[in-house]
Every structure is written in C-alpha cells, then in structure tokens.
Design a protein around this motif. Structure first.
Motif, PDB file in Angstrom:
ATOM      1  N   LYS A  92       0.837  -1.211   0.000  1.00 54.47           N
ATOM      2  CA  LYS A  92       0.000   0.000   0.000  1.00 54.47           C
ATOM      3  C   LYS A  92       0.869   1.259   0.000  1.00 54.47           C
ATOM      4  O   LYS A  92       0.575   2.223  -0.706  1.00 54.47           O
ATOM      5  N   ASN A  93       1.930   1.253   0.809  1.00 51.06           N
ATOM      6  CA  ASN A  93       2.834   2.410   0.844  1.00 51.06           C
ATOM      7  C   ASN A  93       3.520   2.607  -0.506  1.00 51.06           C
ATOM      8  O   ASN A  93       3.644   3.732  -0.993  1.00 51.06           O
ATOM      9  N   PHE A  94       3.968   1.522  -1.126  1.00 56.02           N
ATOM     10  CA  PHE A  94       4.595   1.584  -2.448  1.00 56.02           C
ATOM     11  C   PHE A  94       3.618   2.155  -3.476  1.00 56.02           C
ATOM     12  O   PHE A  94       3.966   3.040  -4.264  1.00 56.02           O
ATOM     13  N   CYS A  95       2.390   1.637  -3.479  1.00 57.18           N
ATOM     14  CA  CYS A  95       1.395   2.059  -4.468  1.00 57.18           C
ATOM     15  C   CYS A  95       0.967   3.510  -4.266  1.00 57.18           C
ATOM     16  O   CYS A  95       0.668   4.216  -5.226  1.00 57.18           O
ATOM     17  N   LYS A  96       0.947   3.940  -3.007  1.00 62.46           N
ATOM     18  CA  LYS A  96       0.601   5.335  -2.729  1.00 62.46           C
ATOM     19  C   LYS A  96       1.625   6.267  -3.370  1.00 62.46           C
ATOM     20  O   LYS A  96       1.267   7.287  -3.958  1.00 62.46           O
ATOM     21  N   LYS A  97       2.910   5.893  -3.283  1.00 60.97           N
ATOM     22  CA  LYS A  97       3.967   6.698  -3.895  1.00 60.97           C
ATOM     23  C   LYS A  97       3.871   6.697  -5.415  1.00 60.97           C
ATOM     24  O   LYS A  97       4.242   7.653  -6.074  1.00 60.97           O
ATOM     25  N   LYS A  98       3.386   5.594  -5.993  1.00 58.03           N
ATOM     26  CA  LYS A  98       3.278   5.449  -7.452  1.00 58.03           C
ATOM     27  C   LYS A  98       1.891   5.820  -7.982  1.00 58.03           C
ATOM     28  O   LYS A  98       1.567   5.509  -9.123  1.00 58.03           O
ATOM     29  N   ASN A  99       1.049   6.452  -7.153  1.00 54.51           N
ATOM     30  CA  ASN A  99      -0.318   6.837  -7.532  1.00 54.51           C
ATOM     31  C   ASN A  99      -1.160   5.645  -7.991  1.00 54.51           C
ATOM     32  O   ASN A  99      -1.974   5.754  -8.898  1.00 54.51           O
ATOM     33  N   TYR A 100      -0.916   4.505  -7.361  1.00 57.66           N
ATOM     34  CA  TYR A 100      -1.689   3.285  -7.594  1.00 57.66           C
ATOM     35  C   TYR A 100      -1.650   2.833  -9.061  1.00 57.66           C
ATOM     36  O   TYR A 100      -2.594   2.289  -9.570  1.00 57.66           O
ATOM     37  N   LYS A 101      -0.520   3.060  -9.717  1.00 58.60           N
ATOM     38  CA  LYS A 101      -0.350   2.629 -11.103  1.00 58.60           C
ATOM     39  C   LYS A 101       0.697   1.536 -11.167  1.00 58.60           C
ATOM     40  O   LYS A 101       1.625   1.501 -10.375  1.00 58.60           O
ATOM     41  N   GLY A 102       0.557   0.652 -12.112  1.00 58.87           N
ATOM     42  CA  GLY A 102       1.509  -0.436 -12.293  1.00 58.87           C
ATOM     43  C   GLY A 102       0.909  -1.774 -11.896  1.00 58.87           C
ATOM     44  O   GLY A 102      -0.080  -1.846 -11.166  1.00 58.87           O
ATOM     45  N   GLN A 103       1.523  -2.825 -12.386  1.00 58.08           N
ATOM     46  CA  GLN A 103       1.000  -4.176 -12.159  1.00 58.08           C
ATOM     47  C   GLN A 103       1.033  -4.558 -10.685  1.00 58.08           C
ATOM     48  O   GLN A 103       0.145  -5.243 -10.198  1.00 58.08           O
ATOM     49  N   ARG A 104       2.035  -4.122  -9.964  1.00 56.53           N
ATOM     50  CA  ARG A 104       2.126  -4.457  -8.551  1.00 56.53           C
ATOM     51  C   ARG A 104       0.964  -3.866  -7.747  1.00 56.53           C
ATOM     52  O   ARG A 104       0.612  -4.367  -6.686  1.00 56.53           O
ATOM     53  N   CYS A 105       0.341  -2.813  -8.247  1.00 58.49           N
ATOM     54  CA  CYS A 105      -0.739  -2.133  -7.545  1.00 58.49           C
ATOM     55  C   CYS A 105      -2.122  -2.599  -8.001  1.00 58.49           C
ATOM     56  O   CYS A 105      -3.129  -2.026  -7.590  1.00 58.49           O
ATOM     57  N   PHE A 106      -2.183  -3.626  -8.855  1.00 60.48           N
ATOM     58  CA  PHE A 106      -3.476  -4.129  -9.321  1.00 60.48           C
ATOM     59  C   PHE A 106      -4.318  -4.590  -8.129  1.00 60.48           C
ATOM     60  O   PHE A 106      -3.877  -5.389  -7.320  1.00 60.48           O
ATOM     61  N   GLY A 107      -5.522  -4.052  -8.004  1.00 57.91           N
ATOM     62  CA  GLY A 107      -6.430  -4.436  -6.928  1.00 57.91           C
ATOM     63  C   GLY A 107      -6.250  -3.661  -5.643  1.00 57.91           C
ATOM     64  O   GLY A 107      -7.081  -3.727  -4.752  1.00 57.91           O
TER      65      GLY A 107
END
Length: 113
Positions: A92-107
C-alpha cells in the motif's frame, strides 16, 4: 376545532413512532462465520480488515481481500496472517507513492478517509 387538534396530535405521535422504529433498526453486518487456517500467497492479497467479536460478529477473524475482490476469512492469531498484513502495508505504501499505477498495484485501492 378541537377534533382537528386531536387528529394532528395523533398524526405527530404516529410519525415520531415510525421514525424512531426505523432509526433503531439494526444495521446488518457482514461477518465471517468460520475461519480457515490455510496460507494464502502474499502476492494475492490487496487489503486486510479486522473483525472483532462483540462488535456485531460472533468470532474474531482477519478478512483478506484478494486482488480480484474475493474475501477470505482467516484466524487473526496465525503467524502467517501477520506476515501477510505487513506485506500488504508495504505494498500500500509503495502504491501510494506510485499513484496506484503499475502491475504491482493491481487491486490495491487508495485508503478511504
């Protein structure tokens, strides 16, 4: 004239009674009825929620929400569940930094405030 006054009073009484009955109705809670102690891959989990006994549910549980939106009920005290919780928090912390984009942030969904 007194007849209409009594009718208005009766109407007000019935209206208030109906409103109180509606507001006092129990709100249904979606609870886990059982848990399964089967390890779930960390990479499949997008969110974690806690269910606490006594707050409308009969058992303590951890609800794992998969990336595809399925909810799995698992025991809160299992060691592997705590590892999954830590992993989900880091994702969640990683995806927040990436604006919830990318395959790792799916879902993974943004935190609601």
């Amino acid at each position: 004239m007194a007849q209409w006054g009594d009718a208005k009073l009766l109407f007000c009484f019935l209206f208030i009674t109906c409103c109180c009955t509606v507001t006092l109705a129990e709100i249904p809670v979606d609870c886990c009825l059982t848990v399964r102690d089967i390890a779930v891959p960390k990479s499949a989990v997008a969110d974690v929620r806690k269910q606490i006994r006594g707050q409308g549910c009969s058992i303590d549980a951890t609800i794992l929400v998969t990336r595809r939106g399925h909810e799995l009920c698992v025991p809160s005290n299992a060691h592997w569940v705590q590892d999954v919780e830590k992993h989900v928090e880091s994702v969640k912390n990683f995806c927040k930094k990436k604006n919830y984009k990318g395959q790792r942030c799916f879902g993974v969904k943004p935190e609601s405030k």
